[in-house]
Design a protein around this motif. Structure first.
Motif, PDB file in Angstrom:
ATOM      1  N   VAL A   1       1.635   4.815   0.981  1.00 41.11           N
ATOM      2  CA  VAL A   1       1.121   6.039   1.902  1.00 41.11           C
ATOM      3  C   VAL A   1       1.680   7.086   1.720  1.00 41.11           C
ATOM      4  CG1 VAL A   1       1.296   6.565   4.411  1.00 41.11           C
ATOM      5  CG2 VAL A   1       1.473   4.165   3.911  1.00 41.11           C
TER       6      VAL A   1
ATOM      7  N   ALA B   1      -7.462   2.288   6.569  1.00 42.25           N
ATOM      8  CA  ALA B   1      -7.573   3.666   6.363  1.00 42.25           C
ATOM      9  C   ALA B   1      -8.788   4.199   6.549  1.00 42.25           C
ATOM     10  CB  ALA B   1      -7.529   3.770   4.736  1.00 42.25           C
TER      11      ALA B   1
ATOM     12  N   TYR C   1      -4.386   8.243   6.621  1.00 40.81           N
ATOM     13  CA  TYR C   1      -4.144   7.424   5.372  1.00 40.81           C
ATOM     14  C   TYR C   1      -4.899   8.373   4.175  1.00 40.81           C
ATOM     15  CZ  TYR C   1      -1.851   3.808   7.729  1.00 40.81           C
ATOM     16  OH  TYR C   1      -0.993   3.088   8.544  1.00 40.81           O
TER      17      TYR C   1
ATOM     18  N   LYS D   1       0.723  -1.076  -0.045  1.00 38.99           N
ATOM     19  CA  LYS D   1       0.133  -0.297   0.094  1.00 38.99           C
ATOM     20  C   LYS D   1       1.049   1.184  -0.185  1.00 38.99           C
ATOM     21  CE  LYS D   1      -3.405   2.692   2.591  1.00 38.99           C
ATOM     22  NZ  LYS D   1      -4.209   2.891   1.727  1.00 38.99           N
TER      23      LYS D   1
ATOM     24  N   SER E   1       5.310   8.926  -2.069  1.00 40.17           N
ATOM     25  CA  SER E   1       4.829   7.899  -0.856  1.00 40.17           C
ATOM     26  C   SER E   1       6.095   6.883  -0.352  1.00 40.17           C
ATOM     27  CB  SER E   1       3.666   7.128  -1.396  1.00 40.17           C
ATOM     28  OG  SER E   1       4.378   6.110  -2.784  1.00 40.17           O
TER      29      SER E   1
ATOM     30  N   VAL F   1       2.804   4.753  10.697  1.00 38.02           N
ATOM     31  CA  VAL F   1       2.061   3.608   9.849  1.00 38.02           C
ATOM     32  C   VAL F   1       2.379   2.349  10.803  1.00 38.02           C
ATOM     33  CG1 VAL F   1       2.438   2.184   7.988  1.00 38.02           C
ATOM     34  CG2 VAL F   1       2.552   4.771   7.599  1.00 38.02           C
TER      35      VAL F   1
END
Length: 399
Positions: A177, A309, A315, A175, A197, A330
């Motif tokens: 971020v 999220a 997020y 994922k 990210s 995170v």
């Protein structure tokens, strides 16, 4: 006294007065008058105390129930407490935890959080990294320790029972971020979506809990590259992950023992212990069924990211944090996700689709060629044959 001496004295006086004026302007307040009213008007001392009387509102505000908040405070309180001094009283551990949770739950700027709690912006910027670090350190051993062989076996049983995919020890995915572009970072954090990210690589079990995570990979790196550079990826390649021994597929003794595997999408390489979909649009029925069954099991990691999220709205915004602090946030939200799922009763989930209606999979398109080992190809073919024979389920006929 001569004119020159008078001029010199006057110049020195003006210089001294100018310095005093600048010093007075710079150190006008020890504590700003607005911040001095934190006990009378601050969010923690008033709104929070009122929210304690309504647990549902408290939970929407902090993402934790009152009991979970107190449990978490008991675990991390000693790590985040500070001593009072002769000059001022320290911010309590409960207020520090509240400031941090509110940031994680909203993603608001430090200035907004500071104004709400009537503390300094610099104070918030120190509290958040310290508290998220304490949360991770105090919870990781209980709620996200690397699974043992027996725990991997239990996870595989969960995937077989709930998602009809035997010998599966987890679903893997990455994922992005999103961050505000870090200073002097060039294109390292710039990803294919056009944002900046860091990458959260996660292994998720059948109940949406994170079992292994790797945070901090550059956004420009592919999911396969992140896996290769992670401790989990290295352990998977070297065989030191303590996975259970190969086992027979249920009702398919003639196919021989098969390895325990992880399921992933087409961004990851095919390996003996890592299954990905068959590439291409024109597939045989066995391969289409395999792709569907694998995708169904893999959705748990997508769902886990969605839950994460939804709970922690940081997020939903581009975080204005340095990458190392964003990484700590995170990690804290991931371990808090597990903490919440294991301390909140959840309704039972059906293990299969009961209405017999299954949406067909969209075409996966042409995928890049992958020089996979023969053993990995053999394992994938075995699973594909099994899902169309001994391991079939009635509702897959609609795929």
């Amino acid at each position: 006294m001569t004119m020159a001496e008078i001029t010199t004295i006057a110049a020195l006086y003006l210089l001294w007065k100018s310095q005093m004026r600048r010093r007075a302007k710079r150190c006008r307040f020890w504590v700003h008058p607005i911040l001095q009213k934190c006990i009378q008007l601050g969010e923690f001392h008033h709104l929070l105390q009122e929210l304690r009387l309504d647990d549902s509102r408290f939970q929407r505000y902090f993402r934790l129930t009152g009991a979970q908040f107190e449990d978490l405070l008991a675990r991390v309180g000693a790590r985040i407490s500070r001593q009072d001094t002769n000059y001022r009283r320290s911010i309590s551990a409960a207020e520090r935890l509240s400031i941090c949770l509110r940031y994680l739950a909203t993603g608001d700027s430090f200035r907004t959080i500071a104004n709400s709690f009537r503390v300094g912006v610099s104070t918030v910027s120190l509290i958040v990294p310290a508290v998220v670090t304490a949360i991770w350190d105090c919870l990781v051993e209980e709620f996200m320790a690397v699974p043992t062989t027996e725990e991997w076996r239990s996870i595989a049983e969960g995937f077989e029972e709930r998602w009809n995919f035997p010998l599966c020890c987890g679903a893997v995915d990455g994922k992005h971020v999103v961050l505000k572009a870090p200073a002097h970072s060039g294109s390292q954090y710039h990803n294919y979506k056009g944002t900046f990210s860091i990458v959260l690589l996660a292994v998720v079990d059948s109940r949406y809990c994170f079992r292994v995570i790797d945070v901090g990979g550059y956004g420009r790196t592919s999911d396969g590259g992140i896996l290769a550079n992670s401790a989990f990826g290295r352990a998977l390649r070297s065989g030191t992950l303590q996975l259970p021994a190969d086992r027979l597929l249920p009702g398919a003794d003639h196919r021989g023992p098969q390895p325990h595997v992880f399921v992933a999408d087409e961004a990851f390489p095919l390996r003996r212990n890592l299954m990905r979909p068959f590439p291409g649009r024109t597939l045989t029925r066995d391969r289409r069924i395999y792709n569907y069954r694998l995708s169904r099991a893999r959705l748990v990691v997508e769902n886990a990211f969605g839950i994460l999220a939804s709970q922690w709205r940081m997020y939903r915004r581009a975080m204005e944090l340095q990458p190392d602090i964003a990484e700590k946030c995170v990690k804290a939200t991931c371990v808090l996700h597990n903490f919440l799922r294991k301390t909140t009763p959840a309704p039972a989930m059906r293990g299969s689709i009961s209405d017999g209606v299954v949406e067909p999979l969209p075409g996966l398109g042409r995928l890049a060629a992958n020089n996979s080992a023969r053993e990995a190809i053999r394992v994938r073919e075995t699973f594909a044959a099994y899902f169309s024979a001994e391991g079939t389920v009635p509702w897959q006929a609609n795929v």
